[in-house]
Write a protein that holds these residues in place. Structure first.
Motif, short mmCIF file in Angstrom:
data_model
loop_
_atom_site.label_atom_id
_atom_site.label_comp_id
_atom_site.label_asym_id
_atom_site.label_seq_id
_atom_site.Cartn_x
_atom_site.Cartn_y
_atom_site.Cartn_z
N GLU A 68 0.77 -1.34 -0.18
CA GLU A 68 -0.15 0.02 0.23
C GLU A 68 0.78 1.14 0.24
O GLU A 68 2.15 1.15 0.51
CB GLU A 68 -0.74 0.06 1.15
N VAL A 69 0.33 2.38 -0.40
CA VAL A 69 1.08 3.69 -0.57
C VAL A 69 -0.01 4.55 0.28
O VAL A 69 -1.19 4.80 -0.19
CB VAL A 69 1.38 4.23 -1.62
N GLU A 70 0.45 5.04 1.59
CA GLU A 70 -0.39 5.72 2.45
C GLU A 70 -0.24 7.19 1.74
O GLU A 70 0.49 7.58 1.16
CB GLU A 70 -0.06 5.77 3.86
N ASP A 71 -1.36 7.88 2.36
CA ASP A 71 -1.52 9.56 1.79
C ASP A 71 -0.27 10.15 1.98
O ASP A 71 0.12 11.05 1.14
CB ASP A 71 -2.73 9.83 2.43
N GLY A 72 0.46 9.99 2.81
CA GLY A 72 1.80 10.84 3.48
C GLY A 72 2.87 10.44 2.33
O GLY A 72 4.22 10.74 2.58
N GLY A 73 2.56 9.46 1.44
CA GLY A 73 4.02 8.92 0.78
C GLY A 73 4.71 8.01 1.40
O GLY A 73 5.97 7.82 1.29
N VAL A 74 4.13 6.94 2.19
CA VAL A 74 4.78 6.05 2.74
C VAL A 74 4.26 4.55 2.10
O VAL A 74 3.27 4.46 2.15
CB VAL A 74 4.48 6.06 4.37
N LEU A 75 5.26 4.25 1.69
CA LEU A 75 5.17 2.72 1.05
C LEU A 75 5.10 1.73 2.30
O LEU A 75 6.11 1.39 3.06
CB LEU A 75 6.18 2.24 0.01
N VAL A 76 4.10 0.88 2.45
CA VAL A 76 3.94 -0.12 3.36
C VAL A 76 3.85 -1.69 2.78
O VAL A 76 3.05 -1.69 1.79
CB VAL A 76 2.50 0.16 4.04
N ILE A 77 4.77 -2.44 3.05
CA ILE A 77 4.91 -3.69 2.84
C ILE A 77 4.44 -4.55 3.95
O ILE A 77 5.26 -4.62 4.96
CB ILE A 77 6.22 -4.30 2.14
N SER A 78 3.38 -5.42 3.94
CA SER A 78 2.86 -6.02 5.31
C SER A 78 2.30 -7.39 4.83
O SER A 78 2.12 -7.63 3.57
CB SER A 78 1.78 -5.26 5.89
N GLY A 79 1.97 -8.13 5.60
CA GLY A 79 1.26 -9.34 5.18
C GLY A 79 1.44 -10.39 6.57
O GLY A 79 1.78 -9.99 7.62
N GLU A 80 1.41 -11.92 6.15
CA GLU A 80 1.32 -12.88 7.44
C GLU A 80 2.13 -14.03 7.03
O GLU A 80 1.81 -14.47 5.63
CB GLU A 80 0.05 -13.14 7.90
N ARG A 81 3.12 -14.62 7.60
CA ARG A 81 3.71 -15.79 7.21
C ARG A 81 3.09 -16.75 8.28
O ARG A 81 2.94 -16.81 9.37
CB ARG A 81 5.35 -15.58 7.58
N ALA A 82 2.62 -17.75 7.62
CA ALA A 82 1.80 -18.89 8.33
C ALA A 82 2.63 -19.62 9.21
O ALA A 82 3.76 -19.83 8.72
CB ALA A 82 0.89 -19.89 7.25
N ARG A 83 2.30 -20.24 10.42
CA ARG A 83 3.05 -21.22 11.17
C ARG A 83 3.03 -22.48 10.76
O ARG A 83 1.85 -22.80 10.22
CB ARG A 83 2.57 -20.97 12.77
N ASP A 84 4.03 -23.09 10.68
CA ASP A 84 4.06 -24.36 9.94
C ASP A 84 3.58 -25.57 11.16
O ASP A 84 4.00 -25.99 12.00
CB ASP A 84 5.55 -24.90 9.79
N GLU A 85 2.24 -25.48 11.03
CA GLU A 85 1.51 -26.60 11.95
C GLU A 85 0.93 -27.64 11.13
O GLU A 85 -0.04 -27.22 10.12
CB GLU A 85 0.65 -25.77 12.76
#
Length: 149
Positions: A68-85
């Motif tokens: 995502e790119v927030e209004d203030g010009g900040v690039l955000v890389i996010s998500g989730e890594r699943a636990r190995d179960e």
């Protein structure tokens, strides 16, 4: 709490992702949310035409990654890594080094110098590539003025 360096706004460390970090820099708490991993490795390079980010996301499916790119010009890389179960009751873990859970990295983009409406992403072999094109440099217009007299 936020850490902002007054020196260079293009410095990737000028964004608040180091705020509230634990001694090893692996987890930080977001206000009212679960801890977020910050040990996702990201390279940022600038080419003549774009800013290119490459994030190592082994074991993360592209459906679980978000850019995502927030209004203030900040690039955000996010998500989730699943636990190995695998759900077997008669097994127990002896040693776990691979991280799992939510992750987030934030980078302040140069103001007015990038085209956030044309950001492109791709994911190949666990590497997320984000390309943020630059604005074309405007050449100064020179208009000759006739001197009378």
């Amino acid at each position: 709490m936020s850490l902002v360096r007054s020196g260079n706004v293009l410095d990737p460390l000028s964004v608040d992702f180091w705020a509230d970090a634990d001694p090893f820099g692996t987890v930080r708490a977001l206000a009212g949310r679960c801890p977020v991993l910050t040990n996702v490795r990201v390279d940022w390079k600038e080419t003549p035409t774009a800013h290119v980010f490459k994030a190592d996301l082994p074991g993360v499916r592209k459906e679980n990654a978000k850019v995502e790119v927030e209004d203030g010009g900040v690039l955000v890389i996010s998500g989730e890594r699943a636990r190995d179960e695998d759900g077997k009751k008669d097994e127990r873990w002896h040693h776990v080094e691979r991280s799992s859970g939510r992750f987030e990295r934030r980078f302040r983009l140069p103001r007015g110098a990038v085209r956030v409406d044309q950001v492109s992403t791709s994911m190949d072999d666990g590497v997320l590539t984000v390309i943020v094109p630059k604005e074309e440099a405007k050449k100064p217009q020179v208009k000759p003025v006739h001197i009378s007299g």
